[in-house]
Design a protein around this motif. Structure first.
Motif, PDB file in Angstrom:
ATOM      1  N   LEU A 277       6.137 -13.087   0.394  1.00  0.00           N
ATOM      2  CA  LEU A 277       6.167 -12.289   0.979  1.00  0.00           C
ATOM      3  C   LEU A 277       5.643 -11.264  -0.714  1.00  0.00           C
ATOM      4  CD1 LEU A 277       6.698 -10.520   3.435  1.00  0.00           C
ATOM      5  CD2 LEU A 277       9.270 -10.241   3.190  1.00  0.00           C
ATOM      6  N   ALA A 278       7.252 -11.998  -1.848  1.00  0.00           N
ATOM      7  CA  ALA A 278       7.298 -11.735  -2.936  1.00  0.00           C
ATOM      8  C   ALA A 278       5.763 -11.264  -3.621  1.00  0.00           C
ATOM      9  CB  ALA A 278       8.415 -12.004  -3.611  1.00  0.00           C
ATOM     10  N   PRO A 279       5.078 -12.101  -4.161  1.00  0.00           N
ATOM     11  CA  PRO A 279       3.855 -12.531  -4.553  1.00  0.00           C
ATOM     12  C   PRO A 279       2.645 -11.804  -3.941  1.00  0.00           C
ATOM     13  CG  PRO A 279       4.063 -14.508  -3.718  1.00  0.00           C
ATOM     14  CD  PRO A 279       4.997 -13.845  -3.571  1.00  0.00           C
ATOM     15  N   ILE A 280       2.532 -10.999  -2.644  1.00  0.00           N
ATOM     16  CA  ILE A 280       1.701 -10.995  -1.922  1.00  0.00           C
ATOM     17  C   ILE A 280       1.806  -9.217  -2.309  1.00  0.00           C
ATOM     18  CG2 ILE A 280       0.453 -10.424   0.888  1.00  0.00           C
ATOM     19  CD1 ILE A 280       1.214 -13.187   0.934  1.00  0.00           C
ATOM     20  N   THR A 281       3.268  -8.307  -2.135  1.00  0.00           N
ATOM     21  CA  THR A 281       3.685  -7.324  -2.021  1.00  0.00           C
ATOM     22  C   THR A 281       3.559  -6.859  -3.018  1.00  0.00           C
ATOM     23  OG1 THR A 281       5.579  -8.092  -0.639  1.00  0.00           O
ATOM     24  CG2 THR A 281       5.832  -5.507  -1.543  1.00  0.00           C
ATOM     25  N   ARG A 282       4.174  -7.748  -4.556  1.00  0.00           N
ATOM     26  CA  ARG A 282       3.704  -7.443  -6.314  1.00  0.00           C
ATOM     27  C   ARG A 282       2.604  -6.863  -6.407  1.00  0.00           C
ATOM     28  NH1 ARG A 282       7.372 -10.807  -9.392  1.00  0.00           N
ATOM     29  NH2 ARG A 282       5.797 -12.222  -8.012  1.00  0.00           N
ATOM     30  N   MET A 283       1.508  -7.876  -5.799  1.00  0.00           N
ATOM     31  CA  MET A 283       0.205  -7.853  -6.262  1.00  0.00           C
ATOM     32  C   MET A 283      -0.828  -6.520  -4.869  1.00  0.00           C
ATOM     33  SD  MET A 283      -2.416  -8.887  -8.166  1.00  0.00           S
ATOM     34  CE  MET A 283      -1.943  -9.608  -8.988  1.00  0.00           C
ATOM     35  N   THR A 284      -0.077  -6.280  -4.181  1.00  0.00           N
ATOM     36  CA  THR A 284      -0.876  -5.370  -3.689  1.00  0.00           C
ATOM     37  C   THR A 284      -0.595  -3.950  -3.812  1.00  0.00           C
ATOM     38  OG1 THR A 284      -0.846  -6.750  -1.373  1.00  0.00           O
ATOM     39  CG2 THR A 284      -0.988  -4.526  -0.770  1.00  0.00           C
ATOM     40  N   ARG A 285       0.533  -3.943  -4.203  1.00  0.00           N
ATOM     41  CA  ARG A 285       1.382  -3.037  -4.792  1.00  0.00           C
ATOM     42  C   ARG A 285       0.279  -2.542  -6.404  1.00  0.00           C
ATOM     43  NH1 ARG A 285       4.949  -1.456  -8.669  1.00  0.00           N
ATOM     44  NH2 ARG A 285       5.664   0.599  -8.759  1.00  0.00           N
ATOM     45  N   ALA A 286       0.853  -3.407  -7.240  1.00  0.00           N
ATOM     46  CA  ALA A 286       0.119  -3.309  -8.782  1.00  0.00           C
ATOM     47  C   ALA A 286      -1.668  -3.163  -8.833  1.00  0.00           C
ATOM     48  CB  ALA A 286       0.241  -4.586  -9.129  1.00  0.00           C
ATOM     49  N   SER A 287      -2.179  -3.808  -7.694  1.00  0.00           N
ATOM     50  CA  SER A 287      -3.324  -3.218  -7.360  1.00  0.00           C
ATOM     51  C   SER A 287      -3.591  -2.261  -6.875  1.00  0.00           C
ATOM     52  CB  SER A 287      -4.008  -5.034  -6.623  1.00  0.00           C
ATOM     53  OG  SER A 287      -5.185  -4.267  -6.447  1.00  0.00           O
ATOM     54  N   MET A 288      -2.892  -1.751  -6.492  1.00  0.00           N
ATOM     55  CA  MET A 288      -3.862  -0.478  -5.125  1.00  0.00           C
ATOM     56  C   MET A 288      -2.289   1.047  -6.303  1.00  0.00           C
ATOM     57  SD  MET A 288      -4.617   0.054  -2.468  1.00  0.00           S
ATOM     58  CE  MET A 288      -4.203   1.416  -2.178  1.00  0.00           C
ATOM     59  N   LEU A 289      -1.862   0.933  -7.188  1.00  0.00           N
ATOM     60  CA  LEU A 289      -1.862   1.559  -8.252  1.00  0.00           C
ATOM     61  C   LEU A 289      -3.130   1.831  -9.467  1.00  0.00           C
ATOM     62  CD1 LEU A 289       1.840   1.497  -8.958  1.00  0.00           C
ATOM     63  CD2 LEU A 289       0.591   2.845  -8.479  1.00  0.00           C
ATOM     64  N   ALA A 290      -3.745   0.622  -9.492  1.00  0.00           N
ATOM     65  CA  ALA A 290      -4.342   0.895 -10.305  1.00  0.00           C
ATOM     66  C   ALA A 290      -5.910   1.670  -9.938  1.00  0.00           C
ATOM     67  CB  ALA A 290      -5.112  -0.691 -11.038  1.00  0.00           C
ATOM     68  N   VAL A 291      -6.598   0.664  -8.661  1.00  0.00           N
ATOM     69  CA  VAL A 291      -7.374   1.777  -8.180  1.00  0.00           C
ATOM     70  C   VAL A 291      -7.173   3.075  -7.616  1.00  0.00           C
ATOM     71  CG1 VAL A 291      -8.999   0.867  -6.034  1.00  0.00           C
ATOM     72  CG2 VAL A 291      -7.874  -0.669  -7.302  1.00  0.00           C
ATOM     73  N   LEU A 292      -6.162   3.545  -7.264  1.00  0.00           N
ATOM     74  CA  LEU A 292      -5.657   4.785  -6.982  1.00  0.00           C
ATOM     75  C   LEU A 292      -5.606   5.822  -8.790  1.00  0.00           C
ATOM     76  CD1 LEU A 292      -2.336   4.683  -4.720  1.00  0.00           C
ATOM     77  CD2 LEU A 292      -5.247   5.052  -3.768  1.00  0.00           C
ATOM     78  N   SER A 293      -5.385   5.051  -9.197  1.00  0.00           N
ATOM     79  CA  SER A 293      -5.205   5.822 -11.062  1.00  0.00           C
ATOM     80  C   SER A 293      -6.910   5.515 -11.360  1.00  0.00           C
ATOM     81  CB  SER A 293      -4.393   5.318 -11.273  1.00  0.00           C
ATOM     82  OG  SER A 293      -4.769   3.994 -12.169  1.00  0.00           O
ATOM     83  N   SER A 294      -7.866   5.093 -10.347  1.00  0.00           N
ATOM     84  CA  SER A 294      -9.392   4.930 -11.250  1.00  0.00           C
ATOM     85  C   SER A 294     -10.408   5.968 -11.134  1.00  0.00           C
ATOM     86  CB  SER A 294     -10.337   3.634 -10.458  1.00  0.00           C
ATOM     87  OG  SER A 294     -10.223   3.863  -9.274  1.00  0.00           O
TER      88      SER A 294
ATOM     89  N   ILE B  48       0.857  -1.120  -0.029  1.00  0.00           N
ATOM     90  CA  ILE B  48      -0.413   0.227   0.329  1.00  0.00           C
ATOM     91  C   ILE B  48       1.147   1.575  -0.055  1.00  0.00           C
ATOM     92  CG2 ILE B  48      -1.850   1.522   1.354  1.00  0.00           C
ATOM     93  CD1 ILE B  48      -2.786  -1.540   2.623  1.00  0.00           C
ATOM     94  N   VAL B  49       1.871   1.036   1.394  1.00  0.00           N
ATOM     95  CA  VAL B  49       2.768   2.223   1.199  1.00  0.00           C
ATOM     96  C   VAL B  49       3.592   2.083  -0.148  1.00  0.00           C
ATOM     97  CG1 VAL B  49       4.421   3.313   2.001  1.00  0.00           C
ATOM     98  CG2 VAL B  49       2.861   2.250   3.445  1.00  0.00           C
ATOM     99  N   ALA B  50       4.286   1.415  -0.994  1.00  0.00           N
ATOM    100  CA  ALA B  50       4.908   1.251  -2.474  1.00  0.00           C
ATOM    101  C   ALA B  50       3.901   2.018  -3.358  1.00  0.00           C
ATOM    102  CB  ALA B  50       5.391  -0.119  -2.725  1.00  0.00           C
ATOM    103  N   ALA B  51       2.440   1.350  -2.863  1.00  0.00           N
ATOM    104  CA  ALA B  51       1.572   2.031  -4.642  1.00  0.00           C
ATOM    105  C   ALA B  51       1.554   3.875  -4.068  1.00  0.00           C
ATOM    106  CB  ALA B  51       0.626   1.439  -4.226  1.00  0.00           C
ATOM    107  N   THR B  52       1.532   4.294  -3.027  1.00  0.00           N
ATOM    108  CA  THR B  52      -0.008   5.647  -2.977  1.00  0.00           C
ATOM    109  C   THR B  52       2.068   6.562  -2.701  1.00  0.00           C
ATOM    110  OG1 THR B  52       1.304   5.202  -0.410  1.00  0.00           O
ATOM    111  CG2 THR B  52      -1.225   5.802  -0.971  1.00  0.00           C
ATOM    112  N   LYS B  53       3.141   6.810  -2.464  1.00  0.00           N
ATOM    113  CA  LYS B  53       4.663   6.655  -2.756  1.00  0.00           C
ATOM    114  C   LYS B  53       5.126   6.678  -4.022  1.00  0.00           C
ATOM    115  CE  LYS B  53       4.538   9.286   1.422  1.00  0.00           C
ATOM    116  NZ  LYS B  53       3.415   8.675   2.304  1.00  0.00           N
TER     117      LYS B  53
END
Lengths: 335, 354
Positions: B232-249, B135-140
């Protein structure tokens, strides 16, 4: 023009960083919106209408950056405001409604709660009273059976109803300025008129100023007192609606009016504007971004564009404008 | 107003929709379970090695081997063997292990909690780190945390579990001596807590025995960490990618424009929408973890079902392998059901499709 405008945008420039270079999306955009007045921002896709609105609201994409200008809301410069000051203003003093209402609402939250969120956030309603207040808002925007609809999700509603919900969200905190970004795009024609009437009525009722963003010059003519014509990130003409239609001075405005289906008697008469928007990444953009499409281009067009006082009644950014005429009684009514 | 118009439904309606969905998904699981029963049976029969030879011993005469084969029912036609297997299954009988002489069902029941405790703890540790990080990675974007996120994602996928496991043991047990010897669930000085859930952490707390709790926690840390690093890797990556997509919606833009607080925008609006793909990933990661468990249990001498299955496989012992695969299959089915239910709870549109 009223002495204290609801919003005064002065010299706004916005740049987007992209892989292929900086896009100068807005350059020196200025216009004013008087209290209670409806101003239309008109231009083709990519002319910078929405970017202007996003910059004023502080919701530009992270790649976008305001490089110059001010946007004065009373004493507050929105472009220089701290996040805290902005939070205090956004949704409370300026609100915005968007195009494509179906995707502009949170898909997994009942619409009543989305309205309640805004009510609670702006502090005029307690957490407990918010749901009932949200139902009242739904009633105010003309949704039948609001208590039941409040529990519905956006996917269970029609596009027109979703836009009514958007309006309810935007007006929840009774803002002084509403920005409506193509509010009727994606709605069918009958719903379009109803939604526009609703926005007009509510704006009148609340004494709210409105910035109405559209690519539809005819619609802008029916709904606004003043029209700001934009082209490729520049304001090319800014005039009272009747004056603009009767006496368009910028060649682009004139062509836009000629290209409006209402004014053409037949399809053959309907003009197309030659060329397309210039690539805004180019380093050698001419001072007048319309000059390469312009039939009235002269040598003077290579100089920087003329600047006008922000309160000029009829401003045109052109070295060779169409001649000014005596204004005859307008046929298009200003709403 | 075009299209189906289903205005506001009450809670009762919502609960009925959920229930219908659960029943339907359960019914859909039956064919896959039948498939699993058939495939596991055939697979274990297709394994190399003749169990009759193995169990008759190295010095056995052909007659003795034949005798063992008859005793095990391996002389019967395949279809008859399968019929018996299914009848036994229906009675909850998974057969008997030839190596240990114990009923497979009992052994699995005893060993499953060990594996489950380890896997769940690994997953929880991983979620607690990965989701906020994503989440933090996606917001910043492009911040230090985003960079860290990228390093973790790359490192996590390129390290095999047995390797991380061994490194952790080497550093924290051998070099630093902070961790206990990687020998099972509990140090020899402690007795296992009275059986309630089979999870030592929970059982020792129920028994009011903090000493045992700490001891079992110490044993758990390294293997759970091994599994956590892996997931850790798949969950972090998916959370970041999914958050990035939603944040720009569009709807996040609306939320920002209506002046909602950053917390409401990011958590209530964006994250709840971004959760759907994250949950799907969690389900996938959990099934990977069940597989990775087999190796981790081997490294840490963990008495779980993974190590049980490996030993049985090496001994051509059919029944435990079949039992293991069947247990895993049932767990996958339950897991997918759980994910569907979570989906339904989060997204009203999913409930309707059911």
């Amino acid at each position: 023009m009223t002495p204290a405008p609801a919003l005064s945008v002065e010299g706004l420039s916005v740049e987007f960083r992209t892989r292929s270079g900086a896009v100068r999306a807005l350059e020196n955009v200025s216009f004013r919106v008087a209290k209670g007045e409806t101003v239309a921002l008109v231009g083709e896709s990519g002319s910078g209408k929405s970017v202007t609105a996003y910059a004023v609201m502080g919701i530009l994409d992270p790649a976008g950056r305001v490089t110059a200008g001010r946007a004065m809301l009373g004493d507050l410069d929105l472009l220089a405001a701290t996040p805290k000051e902005l939070a205090n203003v956004r949704g409370r003093k300026i609100a915005m409604i968007f195009q494509n209402p179906r995707t502009a609402l949170n898909p997994i939250r009942p619409v009543g709660r989305q309205i309640a969120d805004v009510l609670i956030c702006h502090g005029n309603v307690s957490r407990r009273a918010a749901p009932a207040q949200a139902v009242e808002m739904l009633r105010a925007v003309g949704i039948t059976d609001p208590a039941r609809r409040a529990k519905a999700y956006p996917f269970e509603m029609s596009g027109g109803m979703c836009q009514r919900v958007m309006i309810a969200i935007a007006l929840a905190a009774k803002p002084t300025l509403l920005i409506a970004d193509e509010p009727t795009t994606g709605l069918d024609v009958t719903t379009q008129a109803v939604i526009m009437d609703l926005i007009n009525d509510l704006a009148k009722e609340l004494g709210m100023a409105t910035i109405f963003i559209t690519h539809d010059l005819a619609l802008a003519g029916q709904r606004s007192a003043r029209i700001v014509v934009m082209h490729a990130g520049h304001v090319v003409e800014n005039a009272p609606t009747a004056d603009l239609f009767a006496n368009p001075r910028h060649p682009y405005t004139a062509e836009l009016i000629a290209a409006t289906p209402d004014s053409a008697a037949s399809l053959d008469e309907l003009a197309a504007i030659a060329g397309s928007l210039p690539d805004l990444r180019r380093a050698d953009l001419p001072p007048c971004r319309y000059s390469e499409r312009c039939p009235r281009k002269i040598a003077a067009c290579a100089q920087p564009l003329p600047l006008a006082a922000p309160d000029a009644a009829h401003f045109v950014a052109c070295w060779n404008p169409l001649p000014a005429q005596v204004v005859v009684a307008p046929t298009v009514s200003a709403a | 107003m075009g299209g189906p118009d289903r205005p506001g439904h009450d809670d009762h309606n919502e609960r009925r929709e959920m229930l219908t969905m659960i029943v339907k998904r359960l019914a859909m699981a039956i064919p896959s379970l039948i498939g699993v029963v058939v495939v596991t049976f055939l697979l274990t029969r297709a394994l190399p090695g003749d169990p009759a030879v193995y169990f008759a011993g190295p010095a056995a005469t052909p007659q003795a081997i034949q005798q063992v084969r008859v005793n095990l029912g391996l002389d019967k036609p395949l279809i008859e063997q399968f019929g018996r297997y299914v009848v036994d299954l229906a009675h909850g009988n998974l057969g008997t292990s030839l190596t240990t002489g114990q009923p497979v069902a009992t052994e699995l029941r005893n060993r499953l909690p060990a594996s489950a405790e380890l896997t769940l703890l690994g997953l929880i540790v991983s979620i607690v780190i990965a989701v906020p990080l994503g989440i933090v990675a996606a917001t910043k974007p492009n911040s230090l945390i985003d960079q860290a996120c990228r390093v973790i994602s790359t490192a996590g996928v390129s390290l095999p579990v047995f390797f991380t496991g061994l490194i952790l043991v080497y550093v924290f047990y051998y070099l630093l001596g902070w961790a206990p010897a990687p020998l099972g669930r509990l140090d020899v000085f402690y007795t296992e807590p009275p059986h309630v859930t089979g999870f030592y952490l929970i059982d020792s707390l129920i028994a009011g025995d903090p000493g045992t709790f700490m001891a079992s926690l110490k044993q758990l840390i390294l293997p759970a960490l091994t599994l956590a690093i892996f997931s850790l890797a798949p969950i972090t990556r998916m959370t970041r990618a999914s958050m990035l997509a939603v944040l720009s919606s569009d709807f996040v833009r609306t939320a920002r424009a209506s002046g909602l607080s950053a917390y409401t925008v990011i958590i209530t609006y964006a994250f709840r929408n971004a959760m759907l793909p994250v949950i799907t990933t969690l389900g996938m990661v959990f099934s990977f973890l069940l597989g990775a468990n087999v190796l981790v249990e081997k490294v840490f001498a963990w008495p779980g079902i993974g190590s049980y299955a490996v030993e049985a496989l090496l001994a051509s012992d059919f029944a435990p392998v079949q039992g293991f695969v069947l247990t895993m299959a049932v767990m996958y089915v339950m897991l997918n059901l759980l994910i569907d239910i979570l989906y339904g709870l989060i997204d009203p549109r999913v409930r309707l499709e059911a």
